[in-house]
Design an enzyme around this catalytic site. Structure first.
Site, short mmCIF file in Angstrom:
data_model
loop_
_atom_site.label_atom_id
_atom_site.label_comp_id
_atom_site.label_asym_id
_atom_site.label_seq_id
_atom_site.Cartn_x
_atom_site.Cartn_y
_atom_site.Cartn_z
N LYS A 171 0.91 -1.20 0.05
CA LYS A 171 -0.04 -0.01 -0.15
C LYS A 171 0.82 1.17 0.03
CE LYS A 171 -1.53 2.35 3.34
NZ LYS A 171 -1.77 3.69 2.86
N CYS A 278 14.15 10.58 6.15
CA CYS A 278 14.14 10.20 7.61
C CYS A 278 15.38 10.33 7.99
CB CYS A 278 13.76 8.70 7.38
SG CYS A 278 14.45 7.56 6.35
N GLU A 375 11.25 16.33 14.71
CA GLU A 375 11.31 16.17 13.47
C GLU A 375 10.94 17.04 12.63
OE1 GLU A 375 9.76 12.69 11.54
OE2 GLU A 375 11.82 12.22 10.44
P1 NAD Z 1 2.92 8.37 7.85
O1 NAD Z 1 3.18 7.63 9.20
O2 NAD Z 1 1.87 9.33 8.15
O3 NAD Z 1 2.17 7.33 6.89
C1 NAD Z 1 3.03 6.12 6.66
C2 NAD Z 1 2.15 5.47 5.79
O4 NAD Z 1 1.21 4.78 6.75
C3 NAD Z 1 1.16 5.81 4.64
O5 NAD Z 1 1.02 4.97 3.81
C4 NAD Z 1 -0.32 6.08 5.52
O6 NAD Z 1 -1.40 6.04 4.48
C5 NAD Z 1 -0.08 4.91 6.35
N1 NAD Z 1 -0.97 5.12 7.67
C6 NAD Z 1 -1.34 6.09 8.41
N2 NAD Z 1 -2.12 5.77 9.31
C7 NAD Z 1 -1.95 4.49 9.50
C8 NAD Z 1 -2.38 3.60 10.61
N3 NAD Z 1 -2.99 3.93 11.52
N4 NAD Z 1 -2.24 2.31 10.30
C9 NAD Z 1 -1.41 1.73 9.29
N5 NAD Z 1 -0.95 2.65 8.23
C10 NAD Z 1 -1.27 3.84 8.26
O7 NAD Z 1 4.15 8.88 7.53
P2 NAD Z 1 4.61 9.88 6.20
O8 NAD Z 1 4.32 11.48 6.71
O9 NAD Z 1 3.96 9.21 4.84
O10 NAD Z 1 6.03 10.09 6.15
C11 NAD Z 1 6.79 10.81 6.92
C12 NAD Z 1 7.52 10.00 8.05
O11 NAD Z 1 8.08 8.82 7.66
C13 NAD Z 1 8.75 10.66 8.77
O12 NAD Z 1 8.50 10.79 10.17
C14 NAD Z 1 9.98 10.00 8.29
O13 NAD Z 1 10.96 10.26 9.08
C15 NAD Z 1 9.43 8.46 8.24
N6 NAD Z 1 10.15 7.89 7.39
C16 NAD Z 1 11.01 6.84 8.07
C17 NAD Z 1 11.99 5.99 7.23
C18 NAD Z 1 12.92 5.17 7.58
O14 NAD Z 1 13.09 4.01 6.77
N7 NAD Z 1 13.02 4.96 8.97
C19 NAD Z 1 11.96 6.47 5.81
C20 NAD Z 1 11.12 7.68 5.20
C21 NAD Z 1 10.24 8.13 5.93
#
Ligand code: NAD
Length: 476
Positions: A171, A278, A375
């Site tokens: 997804k 990230c 962050e």
């Molecule tokens: P997010 O947590 O808002 O969303 C990530 C994904 O989770 C999306 O596909 C979203 O639709 C889904 N999602 C949202 N709520 C959910 C729930 N309750 N249950 C299951 N899935 C759910 O994150 P974002 O805003 O898309 O991404 C940014 C964040 O991701 C930043 O904090 C960044 O640091 C982190 N990030 C981490 C890495 C890593 O490898 N550690 C890499 C890239 C981004």
């Protein structure tokens, strides 16, 4: 491969329209560029069923055949780099050059992950018995990806999960579903039906996946706040989880660096992909002896960088990907302004279409400020002055995050000693953000659970099984 409408899900190897649709916006223009499928619960069930049905056959397929299929899939991504690149810029905002690097990296990631080996450990080989530990696939993986690097972060999951013999329901983020949907179509020509299913949808779809009894493991990349919800939801069925979460990476710059040379590298460590990485440098600790010249060099370089629509030639930094994130970054800037922190650059927001925020650099705000503690995930960087190593290590580690970090010095031994004291999953010396499919990557503390990449990452897509054979001679 065509990259325009219609955008469809891939379920059981077939294109499937959504029960409804949702709008996808180009963040540089705020114009709706496509309507993506919005899966309902029944369509998620169909995708999970397709993955379950495909699982026994895929798990029984020899690993070298799975390897070859992933290698072909990587080639197919590389062969379509131009189409993916344009679509990625349109939905994500990043400049074409960066989009091309991401798509190229995605193809190479699949090919690299395909070369990994599953280890077998011989525990005992004696006259009495032979005991070995091997690694078997888990079942159906639910993969959930974010919007900052939609393609390559999905491949971090697809490569090892499928190599290990699992099947998948993938997804993308609702902000960037299009490239992943097209990838699903591409994969349907290469993989057996049901091995890789791609579904897209709104905010309900992720939680439906993490609670779904037909999904055995969740591999999630996203924010720490969502990661907590994923872990909680997955606990009901004791799903395996890998969580790649947020970070607040420190960079520690020692006084012996070549200021002019590192200024540009440090700038991009913080501002590449508009800070939406990230492992972007989110706190830049500079030794007091070089603080003023390095500050001047970074600000001078920043003024040469072109921010604009990623589809325009010469653009080096695009817009923020989406409105909620844009509002979060603006809120941090507003907080800095309200507290009277010193802006070296930026701080104002132009009234233009698109989620554009100018490059913003702050001069030594307090350690307790929100811009240091939170962050930012956007183009705002605090420069912070330090005096001695013990002090800066303590400040670097005074966070619940522990994803990455970097140390900059001509003295490699000294840098290594400092790096070893940073409590994060990866520490780079004199560079940042170098990742490969062959090396483990993950967060300490609240930056994650588990790792991706390397043999360690591959093993997260397996159950560990020990088989103990009593020597048949014992029965004789
Ligand atoms: P997010 O947590 O808002 O969303 C990530 C994904 O989770 C999306 O596909 C979203 O639709 C889904 N999602 C949202 N709520 C959910 C729930 N309750 N249950 C299951 N899935 C759910 O994150 P974002 O805003 O898309 O991404 C940014 C964040 O991701 C930043 O904090 C960044 O640091 C982190 N990030 C981490 C890495 C890593 O490898 N550690 C890499 C890239 C981004």
């Amino acid at each position: 491969m065509k990259f325009d409408d219609p955008y469809v899900m891939t379920i059981g190897g077939r294109p499937v329209a959504g029960a409804a649709t949702f709008d996808v916006v180009n963040p540089a223009t705020e114009v709706v560029i496509a309507r993506a499928p919005d899966a309902d619960r029944g369509q998620l069930d169909a995708a999970v069923n397709a993955a379950r049905t495909a699982f026994p056959g895929w798990a029984a397929t020899p690993i070298d055949a799975r390897r070859a299929a992933l290698d072909r899939l990587g080639d197919a991504v590389l062969a379509n780099i131009d189409g993916f690149k344009r679509l990625l810029t349109a939905e994500q905002g990043k400049p074409h050059g960066d989009a091309e690097m991401e798509v190229g990296g995605a193809g190479m990631w699949l090919k690299g992950a395909a070369t990994l080996e599953l280890p077998v450990t011989v525990n005992e080989d004696s006259p009495d018995r032979y005991s070995e530990t091997r690694h078997v696939p888990i079942g159906v993986v639910g993969a959930i990806a974010p919007w900052n690097f939609p393609m390559i972060l999905a491949m971090f999951k697809v490569g090892p999960a499928l190599l290990a013999g699992n099947t998948m329901v993938l997804k993308p983020s609702p902000f960037t579903p299009l490239t992943t949907l097209k990838f699903g179509e591409l994969a349907a020509d290469i993989l057996p039906p049901g091995v890789l299913n791609v579904v897209s949808g709104g905010d309900a779809l992720g939680p439906w996946m993490t609670e779904h009894p037909g999904i055995d493991k969740v591999s999630f990349t996203g924010s720490t706040a969502t990661g907590r919800r994923v872990m909680q939801s997955a606990s009901a069925t004791l799903k395996r989880v890998t969580l790649e979460l947020g970070g607040n990476d420190p960079a520690i710059v020692m006084p012996d660096v070549d200021v002019e040379k590192v200024a540009e590298e440090l700038f991009w460590a913080a501002f590449r992909n508009n800070g939406q990485i990230c492992i972007a440098t989110k706190r830049l600790y500079v030794h007091k002896h070089i603080y003023e010249p390095l500050k001047a060099a970074i600000v001078a370089y920043a003024k040469t960088v072109k921010v604009g629509d990623g589809a325009d030639q010469g653009t080096q930094i695009g817009p923020i990907n989406n409105k909620p994130q844009y509002d979060r970054v603006l809120d941090l800037i507003q907080d800095a302004r309200a507290n009277g922190y010193q802006f070296l650059l930026g701080g104002e927001t132009p009234d233009v279409p698109g989620y554009f925020i100018p490059i913003t650099i702050l001069d030594n705000p307090p350690e307790s400020s929100r811009i240091v503690q939170e962050e930012q995930f956007g183009p705002v960087l605090p420069l912070l002055k330090f005096d001695d190593v013990d002090e800066v290590v303590a400040r670097a580690n005074a966070t619940d995050y522990g994803l990455g970090g970097s140390v900059w010095s001509k003295d490699e031994d000294r840098a290594l000693k400092i790096a070893a004291r940073i409590a994060s999953g990866t520490v780079w010396i004199n560079e940042t953000q170098h990742l490969t499919p062959m090396a483990a990557f993950g967060g300490m503390k609240q930056s994650g659970v588990g790792v991706e990449g390397g043999v360690e990452g591959l093993l997260e897509y397996t159950n560990t099984q020990t088989i103990v054979r009593r020597r048949s001679t014992m029965h004789a």
